[in-house]
Design an enzyme around this catalytic site. Structure first.
Site, PDB file in Angstrom:
ATOM      1  N   ARG A  76      55.131  31.626  -1.348  1.00 19.73           N
ATOM      2  CA  ARG A  76      56.324  32.255  -2.360  1.00 19.73           C
ATOM      3  C   ARG A  76      56.776  33.107  -0.769  1.00 19.73           C
ATOM      4  O   ARG A  76      58.178  33.944  -1.165  1.00 19.73           O
ATOM      5  CB  ARG A  76      55.705  33.358  -3.540  1.00 19.73           C
ATOM      6  CG  ARG A  76      55.702  32.558  -4.914  1.00 19.73           C
ATOM      7  CD  ARG A  76      54.478  32.728  -5.733  1.00 19.73           C
ATOM      8  NE  ARG A  76      53.372  32.346  -4.830  1.00 19.73           N
ATOM      9  CZ  ARG A  76      53.049  31.364  -5.014  1.00 19.73           C
ATOM     10  NH1 ARG A  76      52.832  30.106  -5.616  1.00 19.73           N
ATOM     11  NH2 ARG A  76      51.514  31.440  -4.248  1.00 19.73           N
ATOM     12  N   THR A  77      55.898  33.967  -0.386  1.00 21.81           N
ATOM     13  CA  THR A  77      56.429  35.012   0.276  1.00 21.81           C
ATOM     14  C   THR A  77      57.684  34.127   1.417  1.00 21.81           C
ATOM     15  O   THR A  77      58.887  34.938   1.850  1.00 21.81           O
ATOM     16  CB  THR A  77      55.903  36.469   0.432  1.00 21.81           C
ATOM     17  OG1 THR A  77      54.936  36.829  -0.300  1.00 21.81           O
ATOM     18  CG2 THR A  77      56.127  37.010   1.711  1.00 21.81           C
ATOM     19  N   LYS A 105      48.910  30.309  23.184  1.00 26.86           N
ATOM     20  CA  LYS A 105      48.557  30.888  24.143  1.00 26.86           C
ATOM     21  C   LYS A 105      48.232  32.054  24.564  1.00 26.86           C
ATOM     22  O   LYS A 105      48.086  32.068  25.852  1.00 26.86           O
ATOM     23  CB  LYS A 105      49.742  30.649  24.569  1.00 26.86           C
ATOM     24  CG  LYS A 105      50.264  28.790  24.992  1.00 26.86           C
ATOM     25  CD  LYS A 105      51.964  29.025  25.931  1.00 26.86           C
ATOM     26  CE  LYS A 105      52.444  27.819  25.515  1.00 26.86           C
ATOM     27  NZ  LYS A 105      53.767  28.010  25.579  1.00 26.86           N
ATOM     28  N   ARG A 126      53.439  38.489   7.835  1.00 25.44           N
ATOM     29  CA  ARG A 126      52.775  38.880   7.786  1.00 25.44           C
ATOM     30  C   ARG A 126      51.649  38.502   8.786  1.00 25.44           C
ATOM     31  O   ARG A 126      50.963  37.092   9.316  1.00 25.44           O
ATOM     32  CB  ARG A 126      52.350  37.232   6.700  1.00 25.44           C
ATOM     33  CG  ARG A 126      50.793  37.200   6.366  1.00 25.44           C
ATOM     34  CD  ARG A 126      50.985  36.589   4.827  1.00 25.44           C
ATOM     35  NE  ARG A 126      51.818  36.710   3.708  1.00 25.44           N
ATOM     36  CZ  ARG A 126      51.964  35.921   2.574  1.00 25.44           C
ATOM     37  NH1 ARG A 126      50.697  35.188   2.117  1.00 25.44           N
ATOM     38  NH2 ARG A 126      51.790  37.329   1.890  1.00 25.44           N
ATOM     39  N   HIS A 154      51.038  45.157  -0.033  1.00 27.77           N
ATOM     40  CA  HIS A 154      51.933  43.694   0.426  1.00 27.77           C
ATOM     41  C   HIS A 154      52.806  44.856  -0.169  1.00 27.77           C
ATOM     42  O   HIS A 154      53.246  43.960  -1.618  1.00 27.77           O
ATOM     43  CB  HIS A 154      51.423  43.323  -0.410  1.00 27.77           C
ATOM     44  CG  HIS A 154      52.263  41.494  -0.018  1.00 27.77           C
ATOM     45  ND1 HIS A 154      53.606  40.994   0.227  1.00 27.77           N
ATOM     46  CD2 HIS A 154      52.063  40.223  -0.108  1.00 27.77           C
ATOM     47  CE1 HIS A 154      53.728  40.021   0.526  1.00 27.77           C
ATOM     48  NE2 HIS A 154      52.915  39.232  -0.262  1.00 27.77           N
TER      49      HIS A 154
HETATM   50  N1  ASP Z   1      50.001  35.735  -2.353  1.00 28.12           N
HETATM   51  C1  ASP Z   1      49.284  37.125  -2.640  1.00 28.12           C
HETATM   52  C2  ASP Z   1      48.875  37.588  -0.826  1.00 28.12           C
HETATM   53  O1  ASP Z   1      49.420  37.454  -0.309  1.00 28.12           O
HETATM   54  C3  ASP Z   1      48.169  37.078  -3.347  1.00 28.12           C
HETATM   55  C4  ASP Z   1      46.752  36.297  -2.924  1.00 28.12           C
HETATM   56  O2  ASP Z   1      46.847  35.853  -1.869  1.00 28.12           O
HETATM   57  O3  ASP Z   1      46.252  36.165  -3.735  1.00 28.12           O
HETATM   58  O4  ASP Z   1      48.457  38.331  -0.823  1.00 28.12           O
END
Ligand code: ASP
Length: 327
Positions: A76-77, A105, A126, A154
């Site tokens: 999703r993100t 590397k 991320r 987040h």
């Molecule tokens: N998608 C959310 C996160 O990246 C929740 C999860 O992974 O449980 O934190």
């Protein structure tokens, strides 16, 4: 792009505003936002929603490039940031699989970020380590947006969570929000609880004993006046709950798999749970779910987790436009 006249007349907060309060800023933690900032972000997100509904894609960020740098899995993100940038007419360098980049590397995070900012105007990051987004932001000249730093925060998820509550229930003040599941390792609940402390809400935490909300965070939020209660079962707090925020047990954060096995199926929301909940409550989940919400619940109009994903697109469009000085 020529906009329909009725859209031109709605005073959308869009345009070239390079003096805007978020222009050139990093988005690292929800702690950087005031209530007023949130109202501003949600106003822009509303405008994005209107624009997407009417014209789908438009040229607000034409010529701008986003680097989407993901050291951890994401559906999703990463895809909503990608869609957000494309709907705003910009383009994306997707690095969803650092395995195929120079990271394997041995390149450091700061060198990777310094490289990407030579090509892009903004970087979404991320990373599995808490604090990594702040480290990247220190090294970079361009804005860094934290898309999850380990068990830390987040922030963009918490913004879209709050936007969801506002859209679904009309307001945030006066609500009782219950967070359920892995409150120790779940970064989304850490960020959401911090944001909720800006409002007049009550928060209940329901988790297995070993997955309680970090005590330092609970103490910090208590000092800020947020009423919080802790429980190991949902029953007592379900009837008063307006928002039930369910989370997945974060398997990847456990060192001991026996411990994970002992808590993994602790709570399951079923049609029976929904019967005991308020008629106008909302059920949310940042997703992915791995058994915490039974699919039989999906058709209940109070199940908001699929709509929650869509709200995420508008919030991320708003954030990109803001840090790039166009909102
Ligand atoms: N998608 C959310 C996160 O990246 C929740 C999860 O992974 O449980 O934190």
């Amino acid at each position: 792009m020529t906009l329909p006249t009725h859209l031109l007349n709605t005073h959308l907060p869009l345009g070239d505003q390079r003096t805007g309060r978020f222009y050139g800023k990093d988005i690292l933690s929800v702690s950087q936002f005031s209530r007023d900032d949130l109202e501003y972000i949600f106003g822009v997100a509303e405008a994005m929603r209107t624009m997407v509904a009417h014209i789908g894609t438009f040229d607000l960020l034409k010529g701008k490039i986003l680097a989407n740098l993901f050291y951890e899995p994401s559906t999703r993100t990463s895809s909503s940031f990608l869609a957000a940038m494309e709907r705003l007419g910009g383009s994306v360098i997707p690095i969803n699989e650092v395995r195929y980049s120079s990271v394997t590397k041995g390149e450091s995070l700061t060198d990777t970020v310094r490289t990407l900012e030579c090509y892009a105007d903004v970087i979404v990051l991320r990373h599995p380590e808490t604090g990594s987004a702040a480290i990247a932001a220190n090294a970079a000249r361009k804005p860094i947006i934290n898309a999850g730093d380990g068990i830390g925060e987040h922030p963009t998820q918490a913004l879209l969570d709050l936007f969801t509550i506002r859209e679904e229930l009309g307001s945030i003040d006066g609500l009782t929000v219950t967070m359920l599941g892995d409150l120790k390792y779940g970064r989304t609940v850490h960020s959401l609880a911090k944001l909720l402390a800006l409002y007049r809400v009550k928060v209940n935490y329901v988790s297995p004993e070993i997955l309680r909300m970090p005590p330092e965070l609970v103490a910090q939020l208590r000092k800020r006046g947020l009423p919080q209660t802790e429980h190991t079962t949902l029953d007592a707090v379900l009837p008063e709950t307006d928002v039930l925020y369910v989370t997945r047990v974060q398997k990847e954060r456990f060192e001991n798999m026996e411990e994970y096995e002992s808590v993994k199926g602790s709570y399951i929301i079923t049609a029976e749970t929904m019967k005991r909940a308020k008629p106008n409550f909302v059920l949310m989940h940042p997703l992915p779910r791995v058994g915490e919400i039974s699919p039989e619940v999906d058709d209940d109009p109070r199940a908001a987790y699929f709509r929650q994903m869509e709200y995420g697109l508008y919030v991320r469009m708003a954030l990109l436009a803001m840090v790039l000085g166009k909102a």
